[in-house]
Design a protein around this motif. Structure first.
Motif, PDB file in Angstrom:
ATOM      1  N   MET A 224       0.836  -1.201   0.000  1.00  0.00           N
ATOM      2  CA  MET A 224       0.000   0.000   0.000  1.00  0.00           C
ATOM      3  C   MET A 224       0.874   1.255   0.000  1.00  0.00           C
ATOM      4  SD  MET A 224      -2.971  -1.243  -0.285  1.00  0.00           S
ATOM      5  CE  MET A 224      -2.218  -2.668  -1.058  1.00  0.00           C
ATOM      6  N   LEU A 225       1.939   1.235   0.785  1.00  0.00           N
ATOM      7  CA  LEU A 225       2.859   2.375   0.817  1.00  0.00           C
ATOM      8  C   LEU A 225       3.488   2.586  -0.556  1.00  0.00           C
ATOM      9  CD1 LEU A 225       4.536   4.601   2.164  1.00  0.00           C
ATOM     10  CD2 LEU A 225       6.110   2.792   2.945  1.00  0.00           C
ATOM     11  N   LEU A 226       3.957   1.521  -1.173  1.00  0.00           N
ATOM     12  CA  LEU A 226       4.584   1.655  -2.491  1.00  0.00           C
ATOM     13  C   LEU A 226       3.576   2.118  -3.543  1.00  0.00           C
ATOM     14  CD1 LEU A 226       6.949  -1.447  -2.448  1.00  0.00           C
ATOM     15  CD2 LEU A 226       7.542   0.972  -2.070  1.00  0.00           C
ATOM     16  N   ALA A 227       2.344   1.648  -3.451  1.00  0.00           N
ATOM     17  CA  ALA A 227       1.306   2.104  -4.383  1.00  0.00           C
ATOM     18  C   ALA A 227       1.057   3.600  -4.214  1.00  0.00           C
ATOM     19  CB  ALA A 227       0.013   1.312  -4.161  1.00  0.00           C
TER      20      ALA A 227
ATOM     21  N   ALA B   4       2.076   5.243  -7.585  1.00  0.00           N
ATOM     22  CA  ALA B   4       0.889   5.420  -8.420  1.00  0.00           C
ATOM     23  C   ALA B   4       0.049   6.653  -8.096  1.00  0.00           C
ATOM     24  CB  ALA B   4       0.001   4.173  -8.325  1.00  0.00           C
ATOM     25  N   VAL B   5       0.027   7.072  -6.840  1.00  0.00           N
ATOM     26  CA  VAL B   5      -0.896   8.146  -6.453  1.00  0.00           C
ATOM     27  C   VAL B   5      -0.186   9.479  -6.210  1.00  0.00           C
ATOM     28  CG1 VAL B   5      -2.691   8.843  -4.817  1.00  0.00           C
ATOM     29  CG2 VAL B   5      -2.468   6.439  -5.457  1.00  0.00           C
ATOM     30  N   ARG B   6       0.890   9.445  -5.461  1.00  0.00           N
ATOM     31  CA  ARG B   6       1.534  10.709  -5.079  1.00  0.00           C
ATOM     32  C   ARG B   6       2.034  11.549  -6.246  1.00  0.00           C
ATOM     33  NH1 ARG B   6       5.990  10.986  -0.653  1.00  0.00           N
ATOM     34  NH2 ARG B   6       6.897  12.663  -1.820  1.00  0.00           N
ATOM     35  N   PRO B   7       2.537  10.956  -7.321  1.00  0.00           N
ATOM     36  CA  PRO B   7       2.972  11.808  -8.444  1.00  0.00           C
ATOM     37  C   PRO B   7       1.836  12.670  -9.008  1.00  0.00           C
ATOM     38  CG  PRO B   7       3.937   9.638  -8.674  1.00  0.00           C
ATOM     39  CD  PRO B   7       2.943   9.553  -7.537  1.00  0.00           C
ATOM     40  N   GLY B   8       0.646  12.106  -9.122  1.00  0.00           N
ATOM     41  CA  GLY B   8      -0.497  12.886  -9.598  1.00  0.00           C
ATOM     42  C   GLY B   8      -0.891  13.975  -8.619  1.00  0.00           C
ATOM     43  N   LEU B   9      -0.850  13.668  -7.353  1.00  0.00           N
ATOM     44  CA  LEU B   9      -1.145  14.675  -6.338  1.00  0.00           C
ATOM     45  C   LEU B   9      -0.098  15.789  -6.378  1.00  0.00           C
ATOM     46  CD1 LEU B   9      -2.147  12.404  -3.317  1.00  0.00           C
ATOM     47  CD2 LEU B   9      -3.665  13.813  -4.714  1.00  0.00           C
ATOM     48  N   SER B  10       1.141  15.424  -6.599  1.00  0.00           N
ATOM     49  CA  SER B  10       2.208  16.430  -6.674  1.00  0.00           C
ATOM     50  C   SER B  10       2.032  17.339  -7.887  1.00  0.00           C
ATOM     51  CB  SER B  10       3.577  15.759  -6.729  1.00  0.00           C
ATOM     52  OG  SER B  10       3.870  15.169  -5.493  1.00  0.00           O
TER      53      SER B  10
ATOM     54  N   GLY C  69      -0.448  29.005  -9.266  1.00  0.00           N
ATOM     55  CA  GLY C  69      -1.528  29.940  -9.508  1.00  0.00           C
ATOM     56  C   GLY C  69      -2.576  29.479 -10.495  1.00  0.00           C
ATOM     57  N   LEU C  70      -2.439  28.284 -11.045  1.00  0.00           N
ATOM     58  CA  LEU C  70      -3.430  27.767 -11.987  1.00  0.00           C
ATOM     59  C   LEU C  70      -4.674  27.306 -11.236  1.00  0.00           C
ATOM     60  CD1 LEU C  70      -1.136  25.642 -14.307  1.00  0.00           C
ATOM     61  CD2 LEU C  70      -2.152  27.869 -14.818  1.00  0.00           C
ATOM     62  N   ASP C  71      -5.790  27.358 -11.920  1.00  0.00           N
ATOM     63  CA  ASP C  71      -7.044  26.883 -11.346  1.00  0.00           C
ATOM     64  C   ASP C  71      -7.203  25.417 -11.745  1.00  0.00           C
ATOM     65  OD1 ASP C  71      -9.467  26.848 -10.037  1.00  0.00           O
ATOM     66  OD2 ASP C  71     -10.592  27.625 -11.752  1.00  0.00           O
ATOM     67  N   ALA C  72      -6.535  24.537 -11.020  1.00  0.00           N
ATOM     68  CA  ALA C  72      -6.533  23.115 -11.342  1.00  0.00           C
ATOM     69  C   ALA C  72      -7.838  22.477 -10.872  1.00  0.00           C
ATOM     70  CB  ALA C  72      -5.349  22.435 -10.673  1.00  0.00           C
ATOM     71  N   PRO C  73      -8.360  21.523 -11.649  1.00  0.00           N
ATOM     72  CA  PRO C  73      -9.588  20.835 -11.225  1.00  0.00           C
ATOM     73  C   PRO C  73      -9.322  19.980  -9.991  1.00  0.00           C
ATOM     74  CG  PRO C  73      -8.660  19.785 -13.175  1.00  0.00           C
ATOM     75  CD  PRO C  73      -7.844  21.020 -12.915  1.00  0.00           C
ATOM     76  N   ARG C  74     -10.369  19.734  -9.229  1.00  0.00           N
ATOM     77  CA  ARG C  74     -10.234  18.886  -8.042  1.00  0.00           C
ATOM     78  C   ARG C  74      -9.777  17.501  -8.459  1.00  0.00           C
ATOM     79  NH1 ARG C  74     -12.181  20.622  -3.132  1.00  0.00           N
ATOM     80  NH2 ARG C  74     -12.359  18.460  -2.485  1.00  0.00           N
ATOM     81  N   SER C  75      -9.021  16.886  -7.620  1.00  0.00           N
ATOM     82  CA  SER C  75      -8.457  15.572  -7.921  1.00  0.00           C
ATOM     83  C   SER C  75      -9.155  14.485  -7.113  1.00  0.00           C
ATOM     84  CB  SER C  75      -6.965  15.582  -7.592  1.00  0.00           C
ATOM     85  OG  SER C  75      -6.446  14.291  -7.659  1.00  0.00           O
ATOM     86  N   ARG C  76      -9.431  13.384  -7.773  1.00  0.00           N
ATOM     87  CA  ARG C  76      -9.982  12.222  -7.074  1.00  0.00           C
ATOM     88  C   ARG C  76      -8.863  11.339  -6.513  1.00  0.00           C
ATOM     89  NH1 ARG C  76     -15.507  11.424  -8.026  1.00  0.00           N
ATOM     90  NH2 ARG C  76     -16.309  12.651  -9.762  1.00  0.00           N
ATOM     91  N   ALA C  77      -7.632  11.701  -6.813  1.00  0.00           N
ATOM     92  CA  ALA C  77      -6.489  10.912  -6.339  1.00  0.00           C
ATOM     93  C   ALA C  77      -6.417  10.883  -4.814  1.00  0.00           C
ATOM     94  CB  ALA C  77      -5.195  11.456  -6.924  1.00  0.00           C
TER      95      ALA C  77
ATOM     96  N   ALA D 230      -8.092   7.822  -3.594  1.00  0.00           N
ATOM     97  CA  ALA D 230      -7.250   6.633  -3.746  1.00  0.00           C
ATOM     98  C   ALA D 230      -6.207   6.579  -2.628  1.00  0.00           C
ATOM     99  CB  ALA D 230      -6.572   6.634  -5.113  1.00  0.00           C
ATOM    100  N   TYR D 231      -5.609   7.720  -2.334  1.00  0.00           N
ATOM    101  CA  TYR D 231      -4.588   7.771  -1.283  1.00  0.00           C
ATOM    102  C   TYR D 231      -5.199   7.376   0.063  1.00  0.00           C
ATOM    103  CZ  TYR D 231      -0.244   9.250   0.917  1.00  0.00           C
ATOM    104  OH  TYR D 231       0.945   9.260   1.592  1.00  0.00           O
ATOM    105  N   VAL D 232      -6.367   7.910   0.368  1.00  0.00           N
ATOM    106  CA  VAL D 232      -7.040   7.592   1.638  1.00  0.00           C
ATOM    107  C   VAL D 232      -7.434   6.119   1.678  1.00  0.00           C
ATOM    108  CG1 VAL D 232      -9.096   8.036   3.040  1.00  0.00           C
ATOM    109  CG2 VAL D 232      -7.807   9.947   2.081  1.00  0.00           C
TER     110      VAL D 232
END
Length: 141
Positions: free
Chosen positions: A86-89, A93-99, A108-116, A119-121
């Motif tokens: 789970m830690l490696l996933a 798999a998840v943290r790069p997208g969150l980053s 300063g960009l208006d980025a859309p909300r992330s569902r990632a 997955a992390y939770v």
């Protein structure tokens, strides 16, 4: 009880406590702090989770190293493997997208909300669900 067993038990419960305190208390609460902006919270979160994940890797390594001195049972191996997977996933798999999203928001960009985050939770819940029996199994051997 051997030193290896004591280290594994301590590392497991420390890992469990850190994940519980940070992921399920600190992370959501920081967004409720007065005058805390989304960019500030994201910056804090990035630092805190980088430190948490580094500590988790060290604790997992300590537990794995303890298996050299005392061979683990199959249930111990399985619960440990689930937690580490789970830690490696999360890291791969998840943290790069969150980053990437945090980078967009912080620039300063208006980025859309992330569902990632969901997955992390979810992975965090499975990790906790593995660490609890891991600690109990280590205590009972």
């Amino acid at each position: 009880m051997s030193i290896g067993s004591a280290v594994a038990i301590a590392a497991t419960f420390l890992w469990l406590g850190m994940v519980t305190a940070i992921s399920f208390m600190e992370a959501p609460l920081k967004f409720r702090a007065p005058n805390a902006t989304i960019p500030i919270c994201l910056g804090i979160g990035r630092l805190v989770f980088r430190a948490l994940n580094s500590a988790e890797l060290v604790l997992a390594a300590a537990i794995a190293a303890s298996f050299v001195s005392e061979r683990p049972t199959a249930p111990i191996v399985v619960t440990f493997a689930v937690a580490v997977t789970m830690l490696l996933a999360q890291l791969v798999a998840v943290r790069p997208g969150l980053s990437r999203r945090a980078d967009q928001v912080l620039s300063g960009l208006d980025a859309p909300r992330s569902r990632a985050h969901y997955a992390y939770v979810g992975l965090e819940l499975i990790k906790v669900a593995a660490l609890v029996p891991l600690g109990i199994l280590l205590l009972s051997r």
